[in-house]
Design a protein around this motif. Structure first.
Motif, mmCIF file in Angstrom:
data_model
loop_
_atom_site.group_PDB
_atom_site.id
_atom_site.type_symbol
_atom_site.label_atom_id
_atom_site.label_comp_id
_atom_site.label_asym_id
_atom_site.label_seq_id
_atom_site.Cartn_x
_atom_site.Cartn_y
_atom_site.Cartn_z
ATOM 1 N N SER A 34 0.828 -1.216 0.000
ATOM 2 C CA SER A 34 0.000 0.000 0.000
ATOM 3 C C SER A 34 0.858 1.260 0.000
ATOM 4 C CB SER A 34 -0.939 0.004 1.210
ATOM 5 O OG SER A 34 -1.848 -1.080 1.164
ATOM 6 N N ILE A 35 1.948 1.234 0.765
ATOM 7 C CA ILE A 35 2.846 2.390 0.801
ATOM 8 C C ILE A 35 3.510 2.594 -0.557
ATOM 9 C CG2 ILE A 35 4.984 3.303 1.802
ATOM 10 C CD1 ILE A 35 4.187 1.891 4.422
ATOM 11 N N ILE A 36 3.944 1.503 -1.184
ATOM 12 C CA ILE A 36 4.616 1.601 -2.487
ATOM 13 C C ILE A 36 3.671 2.121 -3.555
ATOM 14 C CG2 ILE A 36 5.653 0.245 -4.364
ATOM 15 C CD1 ILE A 36 6.839 -1.592 -2.189
ATOM 16 N N LEU A 37 2.447 1.593 -3.598
ATOM 17 C CA LEU A 37 1.499 1.945 -4.660
ATOM 18 C C LEU A 37 0.676 3.190 -4.342
ATOM 19 C CD1 LEU A 37 0.227 -1.602 -5.705
ATOM 20 C CD2 LEU A 37 2.057 -0.229 -6.726
ATOM 21 N N GLY A 38 0.720 3.638 -3.089
ATOM 22 C CA GLY A 38 -0.022 4.851 -2.731
ATOM 23 C C GLY A 38 -1.517 4.663 -2.654
ATOM 24 N N GLU A 39 -1.962 3.434 -2.406
ATOM 25 C CA GLU A 39 -3.381 3.154 -2.247
ATOM 26 C C GLU A 39 -3.535 1.920 -1.368
ATOM 27 O OE1 GLU A 39 -5.316 1.132 -5.739
ATOM 28 O OE2 GLU A 39 -3.521 1.901 -6.752
ATOM 29 N N ASP A 40 -4.692 1.785 -0.740
ATOM 30 C CA ASP A 40 -4.907 0.653 0.157
ATOM 31 C C ASP A 40 -5.098 -0.622 -0.658
ATOM 32 O OD1 ASP A 40 -4.716 2.208 2.423
ATOM 33 O OD2 ASP A 40 -6.878 2.632 2.487
ATOM 34 N N ILE A 41 -4.324 -1.645 -0.319
ATOM 35 C CA ILE A 41 -4.391 -2.931 -0.992
ATOM 36 C C ILE A 41 -4.787 -3.987 0.025
ATOM 37 C CG2 ILE A 41 -3.121 -4.672 -2.309
ATOM 38 C CD1 ILE A 41 -3.411 -2.061 -3.816
ATOM 39 N N SER A 42 -5.727 -4.842 -0.348
ATOM 40 C CA SER A 42 -6.147 -5.937 0.509
ATOM 41 C C SER A 42 -5.918 -7.249 -0.236
ATOM 42 C CB SER A 42 -7.626 -5.787 0.885
ATOM 43 O OG SER A 42 -8.045 -6.837 1.727
ATOM 44 N N ILE A 43 -5.057 -8.112 0.301
ATOM 45 C CA ILE A 43 -4.718 -9.339 -0.410
ATOM 46 C C ILE A 43 -5.597 -10.503 0.043
ATOM 47 C CG2 ILE A 43 -2.347 -8.604 -0.753
ATOM 48 C CD1 ILE A 43 -1.542 -10.646 1.402
ATOM 49 N N LYS A 44 -5.669 -11.529 -0.811
ATOM 50 C CA LYS A 44 -6.423 -12.737 -0.511
ATOM 51 C C LYS A 44 -5.480 -13.794 0.059
ATOM 52 C CE LYS A 44 -8.008 -13.441 -4.646
ATOM 53 N NZ LYS A 44 -8.792 -14.006 -5.763
ATOM 54 N N GLY A 45 -5.842 -14.363 1.201
ATOM 55 C CA GLY A 45 -5.039 -15.439 1.768
ATOM 56 C C GLY A 45 -3.682 -14.954 2.252
ATOM 57 N N ARG A 46 -2.739 -15.893 2.346
ATOM 58 C CA ARG A 46 -1.390 -15.583 2.809
ATOM 59 C C ARG A 46 -0.448 -15.448 1.617
ATOM 60 N NH1 ARG A 46 -0.380 -16.040 8.064
ATOM 61 N NH2 ARG A 46 1.852 -16.202 7.650
ATOM 62 N N PRO A 47 0.486 -14.505 1.694
ATOM 63 C CA PRO A 47 1.510 -14.420 0.644
ATOM 64 C C PRO A 47 2.345 -15.697 0.636
ATOM 65 C CG PRO A 47 1.508 -12.456 2.044
ATOM 66 C CD PRO A 47 0.649 -13.469 2.724
ATOM 67 N N GLN A 48 2.928 -15.975 -0.508
ATOM 68 C CA GLN A 48 3.789 -17.147 -0.642
ATOM 69 C C GLN A 48 5.213 -16.677 -0.853
ATOM 70 O OE1 GLN A 48 2.094 -20.234 -3.350
ATOM 71 N NE2 GLN A 48 0.479 -18.730 -3.640
ATOM 72 N N SER A 49 6.121 -17.073 0.016
ATOM 73 C CA SER A 49 7.520 -16.706 -0.170
ATOM 74 C C SER A 49 8.203 -17.735 -1.048
ATOM 75 C CB SER A 49 8.239 -16.618 1.175
ATOM 76 O OG SER A 49 8.290 -17.873 1.797
ATOM 77 N N GLU A 50 9.073 -17.272 -1.939
ATOM 78 C CA GLU A 50 9.801 -18.117 -2.884
ATOM 79 C C GLU A 50 8.846 -19.048 -3.603
ATOM 80 O OE1 GLU A 50 13.164 -19.952 -1.012
ATOM 81 O OE2 GLU A 50 14.285 -18.088 -1.190
ATOM 82 N N HIS A 51 7.815 -18.470 -4.226
ATOM 83 C CA HIS A 51 6.806 -19.220 -4.959
ATOM 84 C C HIS A 51 7.406 -19.825 -6.213
ATOM 85 C CE1 HIS A 51 2.766 -20.038 -6.626
ATOM 86 N NE2 HIS A 51 3.252 -19.595 -7.757
ATOM 87 N N GLU A 52 7.330 -21.162 -6.350
ATOM 88 C CA GLU A 52 7.913 -21.812 -7.529
ATOM 89 C C GLU A 52 7.026 -21.591 -8.743
ATOM 90 O OE1 GLU A 52 8.850 -26.232 -9.316
ATOM 91 O OE2 GLU A 52 9.051 -25.934 -7.161
#
Length: 305
Positions: A34-52
């Motif tokens: 949200s800080i990077i894009l300058g707007e509120d972002i709401s994600i679905k589920g959990r982020p995936q680290s090192e997504h293959e």
């Protein structure tokens, strides 16, 4: 413990391990995005680290550092990159193509259903030399400047930018904290404070501390194994040819894991400049047998088959 190894508490958000651990938290991911894009972002589920991500089992594997979708189905891949590998624009293009290949269901023919996609790289250097904190790229027509509007956006963030007047104070503060992730840093907004609070939780976690130690030990063992294999192969087949063939074998495995020249040189305890030409030869001929790559490498022109 090696005197060159950082403790978990000394890591910054530009270090891959800490970045991945912190960004697995949905709220932290949302706050940073949200800080990077300058707007509120709401994600679905959990982020995936090192997504293959790979298009087939036989093709190159890529691990996208942290990957998530928001509630509008837009896709975000965020990467912290400490080293200037000189290939980041091309790498972001490659990542973009692989993400795009997954955005339509099998049999879907309506390409307008492709999701918007954002690839974001955060680095402590100015990749384009213009002194900006943020460089945003979207496809446009060279002749008219008309946007293509294909939904693809690539953003490169530079923690050492000079144009403070062109970005939000919150983004500037975030980029500074990415590089100076210490308890002493004060936060001026609630989102930044929430990010810092979660970083502190991760750094103080005994479980994550053990995980960090295990990952470091695995890297040390891999380096020792690589060196032992190189010495054994060199003795068996003659030092120059044997060591080169062993390096090719090791590089193939590491390139297939999407490791960069800098990472490979570090793991093999070599200088990047001394193995760069071999690295390029292996990368260009990755699907060939080791012996065939060696023949190409020692040939006068080193051309691809």
């Amino acid at each position: 413990m090696s005197k060159n190894k950082k403790s978990l508490q000394d890591l910054t958000l530009l270090d891959r391990f800490l970045f991945a651990e912190v960004m697995e938290d949905p709220k932290t991911f949302e706050n940073i995005l949200s800080i990077i894009l300058g707007e509120d972002i709401s994600i679905k589920g959990r982020p995936q680290s090192e997504h293959e991500n790979r298009t087939s089992p036989l093709k190159r594997q890529v691990r996208l550092d942290v990957w998530a979708e928001d509630e509008t189905d837009a896709v975000y891949n965020i990467e912290a990159q400490k080293e200037n590998t000189k290939n980041l624009p091309h790498r972001s293009r490659f990542y973009q193509a692989l993400i795009d290949s997954k955005l339509l269901d099998p049999g879907e023919v309506d390409f307008s259903n492709m999701k918007d996609c954002y690839s974001i790289i955060i680095a402590p250097f100015d990749l384009f030399g213009r002194g900006l904190y943020q460089y945003t790229f979207q496809m446009t027509c060279a002749e008219t400047g008309q946007p293509l509007e294909d939904g693809a956006t690539r953003i490169f963030l530079n923690t050492h930018g000079k144009n403070s007047e062109d970005i939000s104070p919150e983004l500037k503060e975030l980029l500074y904290y990415m590089e100076h992730t210490t308890e002493e840093i004060s936060c001026s907004t609630s989102r930044l404070q929430q990010i810092k609070n979660h970083v502190n939780i991760v750094k103080s976690s005994e479980e994550i501390g053990v995980k960090y130690m295990q990952e470091w030990e695995e890297k040390i063992l891999e380096k020792r194994k690589a060196r032992a294999e190189g010495l054994a192969e060199g003795r068996a087949e003659g030092r120059t040819e044997g060591q080169t063939i062993t390096l090719i074998q090791q590089m193939k495995k590491k390139i297939q894991k999407s490791k960069t020249l800098i990472q490979i040189a570090d793991e093999l305890e070599e200088e990047p400049d001394t193995i760069q030409s071999l690295y390029e030869c292996v990368s260009q001929n990755i699907n060939l047998a080791t012996e065939e790559i060696y023949k190409i490498y020692i040939s006068p022109d080193k051309t691809e088959d």
